[in-house]
Design an enzyme around this catalytic site. Structure first.
Site, mmCIF file in Angstrom:
data_model
loop_
_atom_site.group_PDB
_atom_site.id
_atom_site.type_symbol
_atom_site.label_atom_id
_atom_site.label_comp_id
_atom_site.label_asym_id
_atom_site.label_seq_id
_atom_site.Cartn_x
_atom_site.Cartn_y
_atom_site.Cartn_z
ATOM 1 N N SER A 43 1.967 1.467 -2.545
ATOM 2 C CA SER A 43 0.528 1.499 -2.827
ATOM 3 C C SER A 43 -0.185 2.532 -1.973
ATOM 4 O O SER A 43 -1.311 2.941 -2.289
ATOM 5 C CB SER A 43 -0.096 0.117 -2.588
ATOM 6 O OG SER A 43 0.141 -0.331 -1.265
ATOM 7 N N ASP A 86 8.826 -0.011 0.844
ATOM 8 C CA ASP A 86 9.120 0.151 -0.581
ATOM 9 C C ASP A 86 9.998 1.375 -0.814
ATOM 10 O O ASP A 86 9.743 2.441 -0.247
ATOM 11 C CB ASP A 86 7.821 0.334 -1.370
ATOM 12 C CG ASP A 86 7.204 -0.982 -1.813
ATOM 13 O OD1 ASP A 86 7.871 -2.018 -1.712
ATOM 14 O OD2 ASP A 86 6.054 -0.962 -2.271
ATOM 15 N N LYS A 116 12.166 -2.820 -0.245
ATOM 16 C CA LYS A 116 11.761 -3.566 -1.432
ATOM 17 C C LYS A 116 11.899 -2.671 -2.650
ATOM 18 O O LYS A 116 11.571 -1.482 -2.604
ATOM 19 C CB LYS A 116 10.324 -4.067 -1.316
ATOM 20 C CG LYS A 116 9.859 -4.889 -2.528
ATOM 21 C CD LYS A 116 8.510 -5.558 -2.295
ATOM 22 C CE LYS A 116 7.348 -4.618 -2.326
ATOM 23 N NZ LYS A 116 7.148 -3.995 -3.682
ATOM 24 N N GLU A 185 4.223 -10.755 -8.727
ATOM 25 C CA GLU A 185 2.888 -10.172 -8.819
ATOM 26 C C GLU A 185 2.261 -10.438 -10.180
ATOM 27 O O GLU A 185 2.868 -10.159 -11.226
ATOM 28 C CB GLU A 185 2.939 -8.667 -8.559
ATOM 29 C CG GLU A 185 1.563 -8.007 -8.614
ATOM 30 C CD GLU A 185 1.550 -6.580 -8.123
ATOM 31 O OE1 GLU A 185 0.469 -5.950 -8.177
ATOM 32 O OE2 GLU A 185 2.612 -6.087 -7.675
#
Length: 274
Positions: A43, A86, A116, A185
């Site tokens: 993100s 990530d 991740k 999510e």
């Protein structure tokens, strides 16, 4: 904090707090707030780098920001939160060998203790299995997977019985492949609660109800710093407005308060004596 410690938190019924960070400043804030896990999420492509999606961020950028996050942590090493990074788009989708190289580079060149990745297709499950057998802890991610934005959009996922059964199967497969935890999510709360009860690994929710084993949020969203807030994350304060108002006041204080002093004319040199 190590990946295996999260399962102990689940067994003891202690909620797991996961917050994102992208540099030394944000890392210091989330550590001081008491986060169990600091997620260096892709993100940051949108929050920090100004991209419209998470897709453009590179592996080198993820490692750079993870290293900055590590420098921001202030506690002694044995008291620090777990750092997870990530894996960015196309760093693990092109085969297990590339995935091991990418994840291994994250662990070698940064303080991250795990990675991740998104999805649970057969190819992804093979990658997870290979990474875990190589000694690399893996956190899974299902539901709304931002790297699949062009396929899924940003809508809530698993809304019908067929897709819910598919997600349940994928969650079980990720656990069997060796994931130490799973992010869900933007899925129905009942679905996430059921998987939290069924799975032995912790289920970390984001927009998935409050009955998961833990919660993860993008720190900029919680602080109201994001230009566009996700529907499942109301801001805790209006951070953008507060910051802009404070900075505007400082800028205004630099404006001239009166007429400037006239410039002084240097005195003429003394006339030489005859």
């Amino acid at each position: 904090m190590r990946p295996a410690d999260l399962r102990i938190c689940k067994q003891e019924g202690r909620p797991i707090a996961v917050l994102t960070a992208w540099d030394a400043l944000s890392a210091a804030l989330v550590e001081a707030a008491g986060a169990d896990v600091v997620l260096v999420g892709d993100s940051l492509a949108m929050v920090v780098l100004g991209h419209a999606t998470t897709l453009p961020v590179t592996l080198e950028e993820m490692i750079l920001h993870t290293r900055a996050v590590g420098r921001g942590l202030q506690r002694p090493a044995d008291q620090r939160p777990l750092i997870i990074t990530d894996l960015p788009f196309l760093s693990y989708q092109c085969g297990a060998d590339d995935a091991v190289a990418a994840a291994g580079q994250v662990l070698k060149d940064s303080p991250a203790a795990g990675v991740k990745l998104e999805g649970a297709e057969p190819e992804t499950l093979a990658v997870v299995d290979r990474l875990v057998r190589s000694g690399i802890p893996v956190m899974g991610h299902l539901g709304l997977t931002p790297q699949a934005v062009h396929q899924l959009g940003y809508r809530r996922q698993a809304n019908d019985p067929i897709s819910q059964e598919r997600l349940k199967r994928q969650a079980r497969d990720l656990q069997a492949a060796g994931c130490f935890a799973l992010v869900l999510e933007h899925v129905p709360a009942e679905l996430a609660a059921g998987l939290s009860t069924e799975l032995a690994i912790p289920v970390i929710g984001i927009g998935a109800g409050d009955r998961c084993d833990g919660q993860v949020r993008v720190t900029a969203d919680l602080l109201g710093l994001s230009a566009r807030q996700p529907p499942f994350c109301p801001p805790l304060l209006q951070g953008r407005e507060l910051c802009i108002d404070a900075l505007r006041g400082w800028v205004a204080g630099l404006q001239p308060q009166g007429a400037p002093n006239p410039p002084t004319t240097p005195s003429a040199p003394a006339a030489p004596h005859c």
